[in-house]
Design a protein around this motif. Structure first.
Motif, PDB file in Angstrom:
ATOM      1  N   GLU A 210       0.826  -1.213   0.000  1.00 21.70           N
ATOM      2  CA  GLU A 210       0.000   0.000   0.000  1.00 21.70           C
ATOM      3  C   GLU A 210       0.858   1.260   0.000  1.00 21.70           C
ATOM      4  O   GLU A 210       0.456   2.284  -0.556  1.00 21.70           O
ATOM      5  N   ARG A 211       2.043   1.193   0.598  1.00 20.34           N
ATOM      6  CA  ARG A 211       2.886   2.397   0.614  1.00 20.34           C
ATOM      7  C   ARG A 211       3.362   2.752  -0.790  1.00 20.34           C
ATOM      8  O   ARG A 211       3.511   3.934  -1.113  1.00 20.34           O
ATOM      9  N   TYR A 212       3.596   1.764  -1.625  1.00 19.02           N
ATOM     10  CA  TYR A 212       3.994   2.043  -3.003  1.00 19.02           C
ATOM     11  C   TYR A 212       2.825   2.615  -3.795  1.00 19.02           C
ATOM     12  O   TYR A 212       2.991   3.521  -4.614  1.00 19.02           O
ATOM     13  N   LYS A 213       1.632   2.076  -3.554  1.00 16.92           N
ATOM     14  CA  LYS A 213       0.457   2.611  -4.245  1.00 16.92           C
ATOM     15  C   LYS A 213       0.233   4.066  -3.853  1.00 16.92           C
ATOM     16  O   LYS A 213      -0.062   4.920  -4.694  1.00 16.92           O
ATOM     17  N   GLN A 214       0.372   4.353  -2.564  1.00 19.60           N
ATOM     18  CA  GLN A 214       0.178   5.723  -2.103  1.00 19.60           C
ATOM     19  C   GLN A 214       1.258   6.641  -2.659  1.00 19.60           C
ATOM     20  O   GLN A 214       0.999   7.813  -2.961  1.00 19.60           O
ATOM     21  N   ALA A 215       2.457   6.100  -2.838  1.00 20.83           N
ATOM     22  CA  ALA A 215       3.534   6.901  -3.430  1.00 20.83           C
ATOM     23  C   ALA A 215       3.186   7.310  -4.853  1.00 20.83           C
ATOM     24  O   ALA A 215       3.503   8.425  -5.296  1.00 20.83           O
ATOM     25  N   LEU A 216       2.521   6.429  -5.597  1.00 19.95           N
ATOM     26  CA  LEU A 216       2.091   6.754  -6.959  1.00 19.95           C
ATOM     27  C   LEU A 216       1.029   7.847  -6.941  1.00 19.95           C
ATOM     28  O   LEU A 216       1.027   8.748  -7.784  1.00 19.95           O
ATOM     29  N   VAL A 217       0.116   7.769  -5.961  1.00 25.30           N
ATOM     30  CA  VAL A 217      -0.936   8.782  -5.836  1.00 25.30           C
ATOM     31  C   VAL A 217      -0.330  10.152  -5.532  1.00 25.30           C
ATOM     32  O   VAL A 217      -0.755  11.180  -6.092  1.00 25.30           O
ATOM     33  N   GLU A 218       0.661  10.170  -4.671  1.00 21.80           N
ATOM     34  CA  GLU A 218       1.248  11.432  -4.221  1.00 21.80           C
ATOM     35  C   GLU A 218       2.280  11.995  -5.187  1.00 21.80           C
ATOM     36  O   GLU A 218       2.596  13.195  -5.139  1.00 21.80           O
ATOM     37  N   ALA A 219       2.811  11.160  -6.079  1.00 19.18           N
ATOM     38  CA  ALA A 219       3.858  11.620  -7.003  1.00 19.18           C
ATOM     39  C   ALA A 219       3.289  12.572  -8.050  1.00 19.18           C
ATOM     40  O   ALA A 219       2.105  12.530  -8.385  1.00 19.18           O
ATOM     41  N   GLN A 220       4.160  13.437  -8.560  1.00 15.66           N
ATOM     42  CA  GLN A 220       3.799  14.337  -9.648  1.00 15.66           C
ATOM     43  C   GLN A 220       4.837  14.188 -10.761  1.00 15.66           C
ATOM     44  O   GLN A 220       6.023  13.955 -10.481  1.00 15.66           O
ATOM     45  N   PRO A 221       4.430  14.322 -12.029  1.00 15.37           N
ATOM     46  CA  PRO A 221       5.374  14.115 -13.129  1.00 15.37           C
ATOM     47  C   PRO A 221       6.515  15.125 -13.161  1.00 15.37           C
ATOM     48  O   PRO A 221       7.520  14.884 -13.821  1.00 15.37           O
ATOM     49  N   TRP A 222       6.360  16.235 -12.446  1.00 14.14           N
ATOM     50  CA  TRP A 222       7.439  17.222 -12.416  1.00 14.14           C
ATOM     51  C   TRP A 222       8.376  17.052 -11.226  1.00 14.14           C
ATOM     52  O   TRP A 222       9.299  17.829 -11.053  1.00 14.14           O
ATOM     53  N   ASP A 223       8.140  16.030 -10.403  1.00 16.80           N
ATOM     54  CA  ASP A 223       9.069  15.760  -9.307  1.00 16.80           C
ATOM     55  C   ASP A 223      10.461  15.515  -9.881  1.00 16.80           C
ATOM     56  O   ASP A 223      10.620  14.671 -10.782  1.00 16.80           O
ATOM     57  N   PRO A 224      11.486  16.209  -9.415  1.00 15.67           N
ATOM     58  CA  PRO A 224      12.833  16.100 -10.009  1.00 15.67           C
ATOM     59  C   PRO A 224      13.358  14.670 -10.097  1.00 15.67           C
ATOM     60  O   PRO A 224      13.883  14.261 -11.129  1.00 15.67           O
TER      61      PRO A 224
END
Length: 332
Positions: A210-224
């Protein structure tokens, strides 16, 4: 609306939406729900580690759905690949996908068995080669995607629009696609289906933490960090060092080292996924590859059915009189 293309006819699926292959966790747990929801699920042979487990998982998938699904064989990254292929053939899996390297011999054997062969590539040039070798369709992964990359990879937009001028077999678009607009855009570019990895990873059924799934939700394509991992070329010195090793080590080991470099990791960190079972971590593939730029359209974890329905219903809404493309002229 009926979403019928040459890809749906080839796959026997209701919608031209294909679930990507996952080296560490692509089992029936995700493949069967995708097929049951109208898409086309894929079991990744390498994730099962042995032909015996692959056979068990194919049968498990059939106990979960009566809809068709496929099996993926990744060149150099799948243990006992010839045996894995024969299991898929014996179990009469209707479509076998190959990826990562030239797979002409596998394609020939798949066709001899009366099954369909689809090859996944990262460049238009390799897509043209796959068609010449007899592939029934090709998946082209644009630069926005993750997985086994290529130093000459181009963005999805120009890859697909260029390929449709050169290739007659059906093209399946991949790389940064995860919602209704991306789905329609791919079809408008000339693709006849989409292939999604990251979007299906953020579903309830996907067997990652679940932590990986949540990481995908929180990520943004402009994250360096994400932008660098997905878009930046590999370190030139590492890339050249691995290229020089070709022919001096087994091709499987060379592909494993090349994959690591293309994903901005050191070649010396490569694990021999075909043999080092004791070192195998099912989530290591996610840690290394992570998500694609499709994270930009992921805002919550949903079920597989909810994801597929949202894409189809969203696409139909966009094309309707009330949607953004309702102004387009209609025939008849």
């Amino acid at each position: 609306m009926e979403w019928k293309t040459r890809v749906t006819e080839l796959l026997g699926a209701k919608y031209p939406i294909i679930q990507g292959a996952y080296g560490g966790f692509g089992t029936s747990a995700i493949a069967a729900p995708v097929s049951e929801a109208g898409g086309f699920g894929i079991i990744t042979a390498g994730a099962l580690r042995t032909p015996e487990r692959l056979r068990e998982d194919i049968r498990r998938a059939r106990s979960m759905t009566d809809k068709p699904f496929g099996v993926n064989l990744s060149m150099g990254l799948c243990p006992r690949i010839d045996e894995m292929r024969e299991v898929a053939i014996e179990e009469r899996v209707p479509v076998i996908f190959t990826s990562a390297y030239v797979a002409e011999e596998h394609g020939r054997r798949i066709h001899e068995a009366g099954l369909k062969w689809i090859h996944k590539v990262a460049t238009v040039r390799h897509a043209v080669a796959a068609e010449k070798q007899g592939a029934d369709a090709v998946v082209i992964v644009g630069l926005e995607g993750v997985g086994f990359k290529n130093i000459n990879q181009l963005p999805t937009l120009i890859s697909i629009t260029t390929a449709v001028r050169l290739i007659k077999v059906p093209i399946i678009a991949a790389g940064g696609i995860g919602d209704a607009r991306g789905f329609l855009a791919a079809l408008a570019m000339g693709a006849e289906g989409i292939y999604m990895g990251t979007a299906f990873m953020a579903t309830k059924e996907c067997p990652i933490s679940e932590r990986y799934k949540q990481a995908l939700v929180e990520a943004q394509p402009w994250d360096p960090e994400l932008r660098h991992r997905v878009l930046a070329p590999p370190r030139q010195e590492e890339y050249e060092r691995v290229l020089k090793q070709r022919g001096s080590i087994p091709i499987e080991r060379w592909l494993q080292r090349l994959e690591m470099v293309l994903m901005k990791e050191s070649a010396d960190r490569a694990i021999d996924w075909t043999n080092d079972l004791a070192e195998y971590d099912p989530e290591e593939a996610f840690r290394i590859a992570g998500g694609s730029l499709a994270v930009g359209v992921i805002d919550k974890v949903v079920s597989v059915k909810e994801l597929i329905d949202s894409i189809i219903q969203g696409a139909e809404r966009i094309l309707s009189e009330e949607g953004g493309l309702g102004w387009l002229p209609r025939q008849g």
